[in-house]
Design a protein around this motif. Structure first.
Motif, PDB file in Angstrom:
ATOM      1  N   ALA A  37       0.828  -1.202   0.000  1.00 46.48           N
ATOM      2  CA  ALA A  37       0.000   0.000   0.000  1.00 46.48           C
ATOM      3  C   ALA A  37       0.866   1.258   0.000  1.00 46.48           C
ATOM      4  O   ALA A  37       1.951   1.299   0.603  1.00 46.48           O
ATOM      5  N   VAL A  38       0.396   2.290  -0.689  1.00 50.16           N
ATOM      6  CA  VAL A  38       1.054   3.596  -0.641  1.00 50.16           C
ATOM      7  C   VAL A  38       0.994   4.111   0.794  1.00 50.16           C
ATOM      8  O   VAL A  38      -0.068   4.097   1.432  1.00 50.16           O
ATOM      9  N   THR A  39       2.114   4.550   1.327  1.00 49.62           N
ATOM     10  CA  THR A  39       2.165   5.050   2.697  1.00 49.62           C
ATOM     11  C   THR A  39       2.062   6.574   2.707  1.00 49.62           C
ATOM     12  O   THR A  39       2.900   7.260   2.109  1.00 49.62           O
ATOM     13  N   VAL A  40       1.032   7.086   3.359  1.00 53.17           N
ATOM     14  CA  VAL A  40       0.812   8.523   3.478  1.00 53.17           C
ATOM     15  C   VAL A  40       0.970   8.885   4.950  1.00 53.17           C
ATOM     16  O   VAL A  40       0.120   8.561   5.776  1.00 53.17           O
ATOM     17  N   THR A  41       2.082   9.542   5.296  1.00 48.06           N
ATOM     18  CA  THR A  41       2.361   9.857   6.697  1.00 48.06           C
ATOM     19  C   THR A  41       1.771  11.189   7.135  1.00 48.06           C
ATOM     20  O   THR A  41       1.577  11.418   8.317  1.00 48.06           O
ATOM     21  N   ASP A  42       1.497  12.068   6.192  1.00 49.51           N
ATOM     22  CA  ASP A  42       0.909  13.372   6.509  1.00 49.51           C
ATOM     23  C   ASP A  42      -0.515  13.396   5.959  1.00 49.51           C
ATOM     24  O   ASP A  42      -0.749  13.712   4.793  1.00 49.51           O
ATOM     25  N   ALA A  43      -1.473  13.041   6.813  1.00 45.07           N
ATOM     26  CA  ALA A  43      -2.862  12.922   6.360  1.00 45.07           C
ATOM     27  C   ALA A  43      -3.508  14.273   6.101  1.00 45.07           C
ATOM     28  O   ALA A  43      -4.507  14.352   5.388  1.00 45.07           O
ATOM     29  N   ALA A  44      -2.976  15.342   6.685  1.00 49.50           N
ATOM     30  CA  ALA A  44      -3.575  16.657   6.494  1.00 49.50           C
ATOM     31  C   ALA A  44      -3.175  17.267   5.148  1.00 49.50           C
ATOM     32  O   ALA A  44      -3.961  17.984   4.522  1.00 49.50           O
ATOM     33  N   LYS A  45      -1.990  16.967   4.681  1.00 48.95           N
ATOM     34  CA  LYS A  45      -1.502  17.521   3.420  1.00 48.95           C
ATOM     35  C   LYS A  45      -2.294  16.968   2.245  1.00 48.95           C
ATOM     36  O   LYS A  45      -2.642  15.793   2.220  1.00 48.95           O
ATOM     37  N   SER A  46      -2.588  17.814   1.264  1.00 48.24           N
ATOM     38  CA  SER A  46      -3.374  17.400   0.105  1.00 48.24           C
ATOM     39  C   SER A  46      -2.507  16.651  -0.902  1.00 48.24           C
ATOM     40  O   SER A  46      -1.486  17.162  -1.347  1.00 48.24           O
ATOM     41  N   TRP A  47      -2.966  15.458  -1.251  1.00 45.71           N
ATOM     42  CA  TRP A  47      -2.287  14.621  -2.238  1.00 45.71           C
ATOM     43  C   TRP A  47      -3.299  14.176  -3.281  1.00 45.71           C
ATOM     44  O   TRP A  47      -4.466  13.963  -2.975  1.00 45.71           O
TER      45      TRP A  47
END
Length: 340
Positions: A37-47
């Motif tokens: 799975a793609v790891t997203v450590t900053d959930a607030a930042k828009s991706w």
């Protein structure tokens, strides 16, 4: 319009553009199982992740949400038709186990399904004109640090292009911001545009500008380096505005008129002003710039950089012309190369 008024217009447009720069575009890679799975450590930042669903499979994203933040995720597609990307949100705190076949739920996690609904018309993305259908969305506040696993799937096992948008705060690192122009070309190819359409207007504008300038200025090899810097930088920046104009027209044809186009206008107007003015200076310059012209070139280069014009090269050339010593600018390209 005086230089001061032009600078004021540029400043206002740049200030309008910067806060709404949108999601950081990303390629998810091979993420077709929870293990990868793609790891997203900053959930607030828009991706924004531009993905694909094949043969009833699923694509996975692992998102860590800190206390006081919230999980915000949505699915979208550029494709018209029945293809409808949907979401499964998984976490230990979620009570449920109704994941569809083809979606893997790790042990210890519950799952909730957010089945997509296709809107009648696509939405308009203003910072990089594109038309996408948002089909599913999920939002949840976090009481403590939580790691979610989100699966992107299609309920009827159809294949197609599907994307995931995560987060709610527009934020770019310098490297992310600088490489956005290249990512936007990739995004348009992902949407299904041929390369000739995604980048063709840019290339035609540059080639056409060189042809027009060459006819007006014969024997350019003997002209100062300043002219080469300004012409090259100005054409690259101006061509970006032309490319965005074409993309905006194509997108509005799909979405219909929208107020978001007013934001996109800044990505057209700023490169047009900066590039056009640099080309004009190139036509009359012998490399002797006063302080006001140098400041103007620096402002134009920075404004072009902020509006993603010129694929980095254009703004760099304008800024180089602004700061280079007069002896270098007044030399001809052949003389400067001979000295090397």
């Amino acid at each position: 319009m005086t230089r001061r008024r032009i600078a004021l217009v540029l400043l206002v447009l740049v200030l309008v553009v910067t806060p709404v720069a949108g999601h950081v575009p990303s390629d998810p890679g091979d993420n077709d199982s929870p293990t990868f799975a793609v790891t997203v450590t900053d959930a607030a930042k828009s991706w924004s992740y531009y993905d694909e669903i094949d043969d009833g499979g699923a694509q996975y994203y692992r998102i860590t949400v800190d206390e006081g933040e919230r999980l915000k995720v949505s699915a979208f597609t550029p494709d018209d038709g029945p293809f409808t990307p949907s979401l499964v949100v998984m976490a230990p705190e979620i009570d449920g186990d109704d994941a569809p076949p083809g979606v893997s739920v790790p042990d210890g996690m519950g799952a909730v399904v957010v089945e997509g609904e296709r809107p009648a018309t696509p939405g308009y993305e203003p910072f990089a004109p594109s038309a996408n259908y948002e089909t599913a969305a999920f939002e949840r506040a976090s009481d403590g640090r939580t790691t979610y696993l989100v699966a992107l799937y299609e309920p009827a096992n159809r294949s197609g292009r599907a994307g995931v948008a995560i987060g709610y705060q527009e934020s770019f690192t310098p490297a992310e911001y600088a490489t956005v122009p290249f990512s936007l070309v990739d995004n348009r190819l992902w949407e299904g545009q041929p390369l000739a359409l995604a980048l063709g207007p840019f290339v035609l504008a540059v080639v056409g500008g060189v042809g027009v300038f060459a006819r007006r200025r014969r024997h350019t090899s003997g002209k100062p380096v300043a002219e080469s810097l300004l012409l090259g930088g100005g054409l690259l920046v101006l061509a970006s505005g032309v490319n965005t104009l074409v993309q905006t027209g194509l997108t509005l044809a799909a979405t219909g008129p929208t107020a978001g186009a007013l934001v996109t206008a800044a990505y057209i107007v700023v490169p047009a002003i900066c590039g056009g003015w640099a080309i004009r200076v190139a036509g009359r310059s012998q490399g002797r710039f006063d302080a006001r012209t140098r400041v103007g070139l620096a402002v134009a280069g920075l404004a072009a950089l902020v509006t993603w014009a010129g694929f980095l090269v254009g703004p760099v050339l304008l800024i180089a012309a602004a700061v280079a010593p007069a002896r270098f600018l007044e030399a001809s390209p052949t003389e400067w190369l001979a000295d090397r």
